[in-house]
Write a protein that holds these residues in place. Structure first.
Motif, PDB file in Angstrom:
ATOM      1  N   LEU A 180       1.011  -1.416  -0.039  1.00 27.59           N
ATOM      2  CA  LEU A 180       0.015  -0.232  -0.090  1.00 27.59           C
ATOM      3  C   LEU A 180       0.735   1.235   0.103  1.00 27.59           C
ATOM      4  O   LEU A 180       1.840   1.021   0.730  1.00 27.59           O
ATOM      5  N   VAL A 181       0.609   2.319  -1.015  1.00 23.70           N
ATOM      6  CA  VAL A 181       1.187   3.502  -0.963  1.00 23.70           C
ATOM      7  C   VAL A 181       0.220   4.632  -0.776  1.00 23.70           C
ATOM      8  O   VAL A 181      -0.693   4.844  -1.711  1.00 23.70           O
ATOM      9  N   SER A 182       0.223   5.322   0.338  1.00 24.86           N
ATOM     10  CA  SER A 182      -0.555   6.445   0.476  1.00 24.86           C
ATOM     11  C   SER A 182       0.242   7.798   0.547  1.00 24.86           C
ATOM     12  O   SER A 182       1.150   7.653   1.275  1.00 24.86           O
ATOM     13  N   ASP A 183      -0.262   8.440  -0.445  1.00 24.20           N
ATOM     14  CA  ASP A 183       0.712   9.805  -0.351  1.00 24.20           C
ATOM     15  C   ASP A 183      -0.197  10.984  -0.881  1.00 24.20           C
ATOM     16  O   ASP A 183      -1.396  11.029  -1.017  1.00 24.20           O
ATOM     17  N   GLY A 184       0.298  12.313  -0.759  1.00 20.09           N
ATOM     18  CA  GLY A 184      -0.145  13.492  -0.776  1.00 20.09           C
ATOM     19  C   GLY A 184       0.634  14.543  -1.108  1.00 20.09           C
ATOM     20  O   GLY A 184       1.661  14.771  -0.629  1.00 20.09           O
ATOM     21  N   PHE A 185       0.269  15.451  -1.669  1.00 20.11           N
ATOM     22  CA  PHE A 185       0.967  16.837  -2.182  1.00 20.11           C
ATOM     23  C   PHE A 185       0.401  17.983  -1.487  1.00 20.11           C
ATOM     24  O   PHE A 185      -0.715  18.285  -1.539  1.00 20.11           O
ATOM     25  N   PHE A 186       1.265  18.973  -1.348  1.00 14.50           N
ATOM     26  CA  PHE A 186       0.701  20.440  -0.972  1.00 14.50           C
ATOM     27  C   PHE A 186      -0.192  20.364   0.100  1.00 14.50           C
ATOM     28  O   PHE A 186      -1.346  21.019   0.188  1.00 14.50           O
ATOM     29  N   GLY A 187       0.091  19.890   1.283  1.00 12.78           N
ATOM     30  CA  GLY A 187      -0.862  19.722   2.408  1.00 12.78           C
ATOM     31  C   GLY A 187      -1.736  18.841   2.449  1.00 12.78           C
ATOM     32  O   GLY A 187      -2.836  19.037   3.257  1.00 12.78           O
ATOM     33  N   THR A 188      -2.051  18.224   1.588  1.00 12.17           N
ATOM     34  CA  THR A 188      -3.482  17.390   1.256  1.00 12.17           C
ATOM     35  C   THR A 188      -3.081  15.808   1.900  1.00 12.17           C
ATOM     36  O   THR A 188      -4.129  14.906   1.926  1.00 12.17           O
ATOM     37  N   PHE A 189      -1.823  15.461   2.380  1.00 12.03           N
ATOM     38  CA  PHE A 189      -1.672  14.014   2.630  1.00 12.03           C
ATOM     39  C   PHE A 189      -2.581  13.788   3.962  1.00 12.03           C
ATOM     40  O   PHE A 189      -2.582  14.531   5.006  1.00 12.03           O
ATOM     41  N   ASP A 190      -3.262  12.534   4.122  1.00 16.58           N
ATOM     42  CA  ASP A 190      -4.244  12.238   4.884  1.00 16.58           C
ATOM     43  C   ASP A 190      -3.394  11.078   5.917  1.00 16.58           C
ATOM     44  O   ASP A 190      -3.112  10.046   5.385  1.00 16.58           O
ATOM     45  N   PRO A 191      -2.749  11.303   6.981  1.00 16.66           N
ATOM     46  CA  PRO A 191      -1.768  10.494   7.896  1.00 16.66           C
ATOM     47  C   PRO A 191      -2.834   9.163   8.549  1.00 16.66           C
ATOM     48  O   PRO A 191      -2.106   8.443   8.804  1.00 16.66           O
ATOM     49  N   GLY A 192      -4.135   9.272   8.162  1.00 14.97           N
ATOM     50  CA  GLY A 192      -4.926   8.023   8.632  1.00 14.97           C
ATOM     51  C   GLY A 192      -5.259   7.346   7.659  1.00 14.97           C
ATOM     52  O   GLY A 192      -5.794   6.137   7.870  1.00 14.97           O
ATOM     53  N   LEU A 193      -5.168   7.714   6.485  1.00 19.05           N
ATOM     54  CA  LEU A 193      -5.691   6.802   5.316  1.00 19.05           C
ATOM     55  C   LEU A 193      -5.022   5.483   5.023  1.00 19.05           C
ATOM     56  O   LEU A 193      -5.684   4.398   4.679  1.00 19.05           O
ATOM     57  N   SER A 194      -3.554   5.326   5.528  1.00 17.97           N
ATOM     58  CA  SER A 194      -2.893   4.151   5.229  1.00 17.97           C
ATOM     59  C   SER A 194      -3.575   2.977   6.171  1.00 17.97           C
ATOM     60  O   SER A 194      -3.810   1.785   5.762  1.00 17.97           O
ATOM     61  N   LYS A 195      -3.741   3.314   7.279  1.00 13.03           N
ATOM     62  CA  LYS A 195      -4.353   2.347   8.241  1.00 13.03           C
ATOM     63  C   LYS A 195      -5.878   2.045   7.937  1.00 13.03           C
ATOM     64  O   LYS A 195      -5.957   0.978   7.871  1.00 13.03           O
ATOM     65  N   ARG A 196      -6.615   2.949   7.484  1.00 14.51           N
ATOM     66  CA  ARG A 196      -8.152   2.521   6.912  1.00 14.51           C
ATOM     67  C   ARG A 196      -8.187   1.806   5.756  1.00 14.51           C
ATOM     68  O   ARG A 196      -8.606   0.835   5.704  1.00 14.51           O
ATOM     69  N   ALA A 197      -7.133   2.039   4.942  1.00 16.37           N
ATOM     70  CA  ALA A 197      -7.158   1.338   3.563  1.00 16.37           C
ATOM     71  C   ALA A 197      -6.411  -0.252   3.835  1.00 16.37           C
ATOM     72  O   ALA A 197      -6.847  -1.007   3.411  1.00 16.37           O
ATOM     73  N   ALA A 198      -5.483  -0.173   4.742  1.00 15.78           N
ATOM     74  CA  ALA A 198      -5.063  -1.685   5.222  1.00 15.78           C
ATOM     75  C   ALA A 198      -6.163  -2.370   5.864  1.00 15.78           C
ATOM     76  O   ALA A 198      -6.420  -3.554   5.616  1.00 15.78           O
ATOM     77  N   LYS A 199      -6.972  -1.835   6.807  1.00 16.50           N
ATOM     78  CA  LYS A 199      -8.167  -2.511   7.248  1.00 16.50           C
ATOM     79  C   LYS A 199      -9.013  -3.030   6.459  1.00 16.50           C
ATOM     80  O   LYS A 199      -9.307  -4.222   6.669  1.00 16.50           O
ATOM     81  N   VAL A 200      -9.382  -2.253   5.593  1.00 24.02           N
ATOM     82  CA  VAL A 200     -10.563  -2.697   4.436  1.00 24.02           C
ATOM     83  C   VAL A 200      -9.923  -4.063   3.558  1.00 24.02           C
ATOM     84  O   VAL A 200     -10.406  -4.693   3.401  1.00 24.02           O
ATOM     85  N   ALA A 201      -8.609  -3.449   2.933  1.00 28.60           N
ATOM     86  CA  ALA A 201      -7.872  -4.206   2.132  1.00 28.60           C
ATOM     87  C   ALA A 201      -7.655  -5.608   2.731  1.00 28.60           C
ATOM     88  O   ALA A 201      -7.757  -6.518   1.814  1.00 28.60           O
ATOM     89  N   MET A 202      -7.065  -5.846   3.942  1.00 26.30           N
ATOM     90  CA  MET A 202      -7.155  -7.042   4.526  1.00 26.30           C
ATOM     91  C   MET A 202      -8.074  -7.954   4.687  1.00 26.30           C
ATOM     92  O   MET A 202      -8.029  -9.091   4.396  1.00 26.30           O
ATOM     93  N   GLN A 203      -9.554  -7.316   4.955  1.00 29.18           N
ATOM     94  CA  GLN A 203     -10.587  -7.970   5.100  1.00 29.18           C
ATOM     95  C   GLN A 203     -10.986  -8.534   3.855  1.00 29.18           C
ATOM     96  O   GLN A 203     -11.596  -9.826   3.641  1.00 29.18           O
ATOM     97  N   LYS A 204     -10.810  -7.753   2.797  1.00 28.38           N
ATOM     98  CA  LYS A 204     -11.348  -8.389   1.292  1.00 28.38           C
ATOM     99  C   LYS A 204     -10.179  -9.371   0.920  1.00 28.38           C
ATOM    100  O   LYS A 204     -10.842 -10.302   0.344  1.00 28.38           O
TER     101      LYS A 204
END
Length: 218
Positions: free
Chosen positions: A184-208
């Motif tokens: 999983l690669v979660s990124d963002g430019f110009f102040g748009t990075f969401d520091p909680g996105l990688s954990k949320r994505a990992a949780k959903v992705a692992m269940q699927k």
């Protein structure tokens, strides 16, 4: 007579205790179609997300990796970045989002990926690349344990004179579970990075992914 019966029972217990355990048959690797079905979708993350038409197969560029060792560790991710089972998702209207890559194989073939994760953390965490106008660095990322093992790093670059939020930031997370490995690669430019996105994505992705693995063994 009673002693003979007891003797027979004792022999039975002894044989049961010393008989080799029957190993469970290893789960077959998931097919490309099964992996693709297990990918996260924009809807899994919320209404604010949409498919990203730009399929950039990169974790960190050489400038962000900065050192020779870290660049080597990131380069080792190329085989999984090339996977046909990949998802590219953006937060609508923002230069930020998440990418997911999946591969599957036998446990023996996948064993090396845990070592790749360990090397990534070892050689990239602690790397700094500060200049007169910007500050950049990579740290170990702890988002919890998913699957059998989880290794992650977070890179951040800020320009203090312009904004306290990162001008660029990225999480790179490698996870192993059963017969599959996920990047999983979660990124963002110009102040748009969401520091909680990688954990949320990992949780959903692992269940699927686990659901796909369970279905494949039925």
């Amino acid at each position: 007579m009673r002693s003979a019966i007891l003797g027979g029972l004792a022999a039975s217990f002894l044989l049961a205790a010393t008989a080799p355990a029957v190993a469970a048959a290893p789960a077959k690797p998931l097919t490309s179609a099964q992996l693709s079905e297990a990918l996260i979708t924009p809807g899994d993350l919320g209404e604010a997300y949409t498919e990203n038409p730009k399929h950039i197969r990169e974790a960190l560029d050489s400038e962000a990796a900065h050192t020779k060792k870290c660049r080597g560790a990131i380069k080792a991710l190329k085989p999984i970045l090339a996977s046909k089972a990949a998802a590219f998702i953006d937060e609508e209207g923002k230069p930020s989002g998440v990418k997911q890559f999946l591969i599957s194989g036998t446990p023996a073939r996948l064993a090396r990926w845990e070592a790749v994760g360990k090397v990534m953390v070892r050689d990239c965490a602690g790397v700094k690349a500060n200049s007169g106008s910007s500050k950049a660095g990579t740290t170990k990322l702890s988002i919890g344990k998913f699957g059998s093992w989880t290794y992650g790093i977070r890179h951040r670059k800020t320009i203090p004179a312009l904004n306290s939020k990162p001008s660029f930031a990225a999480d790179v997370v490698l996870i192993g579970t059963g017969n599959s490995v996920m990047l999983l690669v979660s990124d963002g430019f110009f102040g748009t990075f969401d520091p909680g996105l990688s954990k949320r994505a990992a949780k959903v992705a692992m269940q699927k992914l686990k659901d796909a693995q369970a279905t494949a063994t039925e």
